[in-house]
Design a protein around this motif. Structure first.
Motif, PDB file in Angstrom:
ATOM      1  N   ILE A 113     -17.679  78.810  46.376  1.00  0.00           N
ATOM      2  CA  ILE A 113     -16.662  77.882  46.857  1.00  0.00           C
ATOM      3  C   ILE A 113     -15.985  77.152  45.704  1.00  0.00           C
ATOM      4  CG2 ILE A 113     -18.319  76.023  47.199  1.00  0.00           C
ATOM      5  CD1 ILE A 113     -15.232  76.820  49.394  1.00  0.00           C
ATOM      6  N   GLY A 114     -16.733  76.867  44.636  1.00  0.00           N
ATOM      7  CA  GLY A 114     -16.121  76.304  43.444  1.00  0.00           C
ATOM      8  C   GLY A 114     -15.580  74.893  43.595  1.00  0.00           C
ATOM      9  N   ILE A 115     -16.185  74.099  44.463  1.00  0.00           N
ATOM     10  CA  ILE A 115     -15.780  72.699  44.594  1.00  0.00           C
ATOM     11  C   ILE A 115     -17.003  71.815  44.483  1.00  0.00           C
ATOM     12  CG2 ILE A 115     -13.727  73.161  45.997  1.00  0.00           C
ATOM     13  CD1 ILE A 115     -15.299  72.354  48.467  1.00  0.00           C
ATOM     14  N   GLU A 116     -16.802  70.629  43.942  1.00  0.00           N
ATOM     15  CA  GLU A 116     -17.858  69.631  43.868  1.00  0.00           C
ATOM     16  C   GLU A 116     -17.616  68.602  44.962  1.00  0.00           C
ATOM     17  OE1 GLU A 116     -20.534  69.771  41.982  1.00  0.00           O
ATOM     18  OE2 GLU A 116     -19.803  71.663  41.114  1.00  0.00           O
ATOM     19  N   LEU A 117     -18.658  68.336  45.751  1.00  0.00           N
ATOM     20  CA  LEU A 117     -18.570  67.400  46.868  1.00  0.00           C
ATOM     21  C   LEU A 117     -19.544  66.253  46.661  1.00  0.00           C
ATOM     22  CD1 LEU A 117     -18.595  70.082  49.709  1.00  0.00           C
ATOM     23  CD2 LEU A 117     -16.606  68.775  48.957  1.00  0.00           C
ATOM     24  N   GLU A 118     -19.224  65.107  47.209  1.00  0.00           N
ATOM     25  CA  GLU A 118     -20.131  63.970  47.123  1.00  0.00           C
ATOM     26  C   GLU A 118     -20.108  63.171  48.405  1.00  0.00           C
ATOM     27  OE1 GLU A 118     -17.697  60.062  45.984  1.00  0.00           O
ATOM     28  OE2 GLU A 118     -19.255  60.702  44.599  1.00  0.00           O
ATOM     29  N   PHE A 143     -20.734  73.344  61.599  1.00  0.00           N
ATOM     30  CA  PHE A 143     -21.453  72.428  60.712  1.00  0.00           C
ATOM     31  C   PHE A 143     -20.550  71.229  60.471  1.00  0.00           C
ATOM     32  CE2 PHE A 143     -23.247  71.028  56.618  1.00  0.00           C
ATOM     33  CZ  PHE A 143     -24.605  71.141  56.868  1.00  0.00           C
ATOM     34  N   ASN A 144     -20.885  70.078  61.069  1.00  0.00           N
ATOM     35  CA  ASN A 144     -19.996  68.919  60.988  1.00  0.00           C
ATOM     36  C   ASN A 144     -20.804  67.628  60.965  1.00  0.00           C
ATOM     37  OD1 ASN A 144     -20.811  68.432  63.675  1.00  0.00           O
ATOM     38  ND2 ASN A 144     -19.072  69.582  64.493  1.00  0.00           N
ATOM     39  N   LYS A 145     -20.140  66.505  61.193  1.00  0.00           N
ATOM     40  CA  LYS A 145     -20.803  65.207  61.051  1.00  0.00           C
ATOM     41  C   LYS A 145     -21.943  65.013  62.056  1.00  0.00           C
ATOM     42  CE  LYS A 145     -18.314  62.229  64.190  1.00  0.00           C
ATOM     43  NZ  LYS A 145     -17.736  60.914  64.369  1.00  0.00           N
ATOM     44  N   LYS A 146     -21.969  65.813  63.128  1.00  0.00           N
ATOM     45  CA  LYS A 146     -23.058  65.721  64.088  1.00  0.00           C
ATOM     46  C   LYS A 146     -24.294  66.466  63.605  1.00  0.00           C
ATOM     47  CE  LYS A 146     -20.013  65.178  68.097  1.00  0.00           C
ATOM     48  NZ  LYS A 146     -19.611  65.719  69.433  1.00  0.00           N
ATOM     49  N   THR A 147     -24.121  67.261  62.537  1.00  0.00           N
ATOM     50  CA  THR A 147     -25.244  67.972  61.949  1.00  0.00           C
ATOM     51  C   THR A 147     -26.049  67.003  61.084  1.00  0.00           C
ATOM     52  OG1 THR A 147     -23.867  69.964  61.845  1.00  0.00           O
ATOM     53  CG2 THR A 147     -25.925  69.975  60.584  1.00  0.00           C
ATOM     54  N   PRO A 148     -27.360  66.937  61.252  1.00  0.00           N
ATOM     55  CA  PRO A 148     -28.157  66.023  60.420  1.00  0.00           C
ATOM     56  C   PRO A 148     -27.936  66.282  58.930  1.00  0.00           C
ATOM     57  CG  PRO A 148     -29.477  66.888  62.225  1.00  0.00           C
ATOM     58  CD  PRO A 148     -28.175  67.643  62.257  1.00  0.00           C
ATOM     59  N   GLY A 149     -27.726  65.226  58.171  1.00  0.00           N
ATOM     60  CA  GLY A 149     -27.568  65.348  56.736  1.00  0.00           C
ATOM     61  C   GLY A 149     -26.243  65.933  56.302  1.00  0.00           C
ATOM     62  N   PHE A 150     -25.169  65.548  56.978  1.00  0.00           N
ATOM     63  CA  PHE A 150     -23.837  66.094  56.653  1.00  0.00           C
ATOM     64  C   PHE A 150     -23.290  65.381  55.405  1.00  0.00           C
ATOM     65  CE2 PHE A 150     -19.150  66.447  57.596  1.00  0.00           C
ATOM     66  CZ  PHE A 150     -19.078  67.821  57.459  1.00  0.00           C
ATOM     67  N   THR A 151     -23.938  65.658  54.278  1.00  0.00           N
ATOM     68  CA  THR A 151     -23.530  65.068  53.009  1.00  0.00           C
ATOM     69  C   THR A 151     -22.868  66.129  52.145  1.00  0.00           C
ATOM     70  OG1 THR A 151     -25.622  65.602  51.929  1.00  0.00           O
ATOM     71  CG2 THR A 151     -25.490  63.484  53.101  1.00  0.00           C
ATOM     72  N   GLY A 152     -22.279  65.685  51.038  1.00  0.00           N
ATOM     73  CA  GLY A 152     -21.664  66.634  50.122  1.00  0.00           C
ATOM     74  C   GLY A 152     -22.648  67.675  49.639  1.00  0.00           C
ATOM     75  N   PHE A 153     -23.881  67.241  49.338  1.00  0.00           N
ATOM     76  CA  PHE A 153     -24.911  68.165  48.873  1.00  0.00           C
ATOM     77  C   PHE A 153     -25.225  69.220  49.923  1.00  0.00           C
ATOM     78  CE2 PHE A 153     -29.397  69.365  48.713  1.00  0.00           C
ATOM     79  CZ  PHE A 153     -29.495  69.877  47.425  1.00  0.00           C
TER      80      PHE A 153
END
Length: 261
Positions: free
Chosen positions: A150-155, A192-202
């Motif tokens: 994917i080549g993107i950094e998320l936080e 896979f969205n905000k309702k998914t547990p642990g929806f963080t950048g990692f």
């Protein structure tokens, strides 16, 4: 639910041809517990065809774009009445734009992609459903290639783009500061969205890496208004997450899609 093509009109005007879809919607704004019939009208715009308020004009109604008038000569004779229809999405190959909250921005997108062989403007007979869109200015659903990092950094929470590699399939499409709304799949697995547990950048990046071999993946990004960014930042700092809490300024340097070749 899958829509069923009701009619394909092969009589083309210089501008468009029409695809009409009808499907039952349980998430419509109808008070009926059984849902209601929603009609989607796809306007397949001709290559190079300009679309301005002269051809079809929108206004903002309760946060959604709604047709207030259109030039009947621009459309095929069998076009259904478009007045009071709502903007649902703008489709081009590999990208679907939705939740656009500004008529001017919609016309800008139509112009940006005027050289695309396929542009489809999708209108709905009912106000499109959707949660948490009060601060959303636009959503971008990008198809992702298989076996490509994917080549993107998320936080953070909600996940936010921190950097984009020149080798990323989203390079010069997405931009630093956009938020991830969801990852979608065509193989039947849940979104896979905000309702998914642990929806963080990692976790989002981990999910993208683990599903790299799958076909039919898409990533949904969103632009937020300044109020929406502030709300997201507040939410982020009110929740525990596994990423850095360092924040950065939202890049408001222009439309991310304007540089797509």
């Amino acid at each position: 639910q899958k829509s069923k093509i009701k009619n394909i009109n092969k009589r083309q005007s210089p501008a468009v041809f029409i695809l009409q879809h009808r499907y039952n919607s349980e998430n419509s704004n109808s008070n009926s517990t059984m849902g209601s019939i929603v009609q989607l009208t796809e306007l397949a715009l001709g290559l190079g065809q300009q679309v301005t308020p002269t051809e079809i004009e929108f206004k903002l109604t309760a946060g959604r774009l709604q047709v207030i008038r259109y030039d009947e000569k621009f459309f095929p004779p069998s076009t259904p009445n478009l007045v009071d229809s709502y903007f649902s999405s703008l489709k081009i190959p590999g990208l679907e734009l939705s939740h656009i909250s500004n008529p001017t921005r919609l016309y800008e997108f139509l112009q940006v992609f005027v050289a695309q062989k396929e542009r489809r403007l999708v209108l709905s007979s009912q106000m499109p459903a959707g949660e948490d869109i009060i601060f959303v200015e636009c959503m971008y659903k990008y198809d992702l290639p298989t076996h490509t990092p994917i080549g993107i950094e998320l936080e953070g929470f909600p996940p936010r783009i921190q950097d984009i590699s020149p080798t990323s399939p989203l390079y010069q499409k997405a931009y630093k500061g956009q938020f991830v709304h969801a990852i979608t799949f065509l193989d039947g697995r849940p979104e896979f969205n905000k309702k998914t547990p642990g929806f963080t950048g990692f976790r989002v990046k981990q999910e993208l890496e683990e599903t790299m071999h799958l076909e039919g993946r898409s990533i949904v990004l969103k632009d937020l208004s300044s109020e929406g960014v502030n709300a997201a930042v507040t939410t982020k700092h009110s929740k525990r997450n596994d990423d850095s809490d360092e924040m950065f300024d939202l890049n408001n340097g222009g439309c991310p899609c304007c540089v797509i070749s």
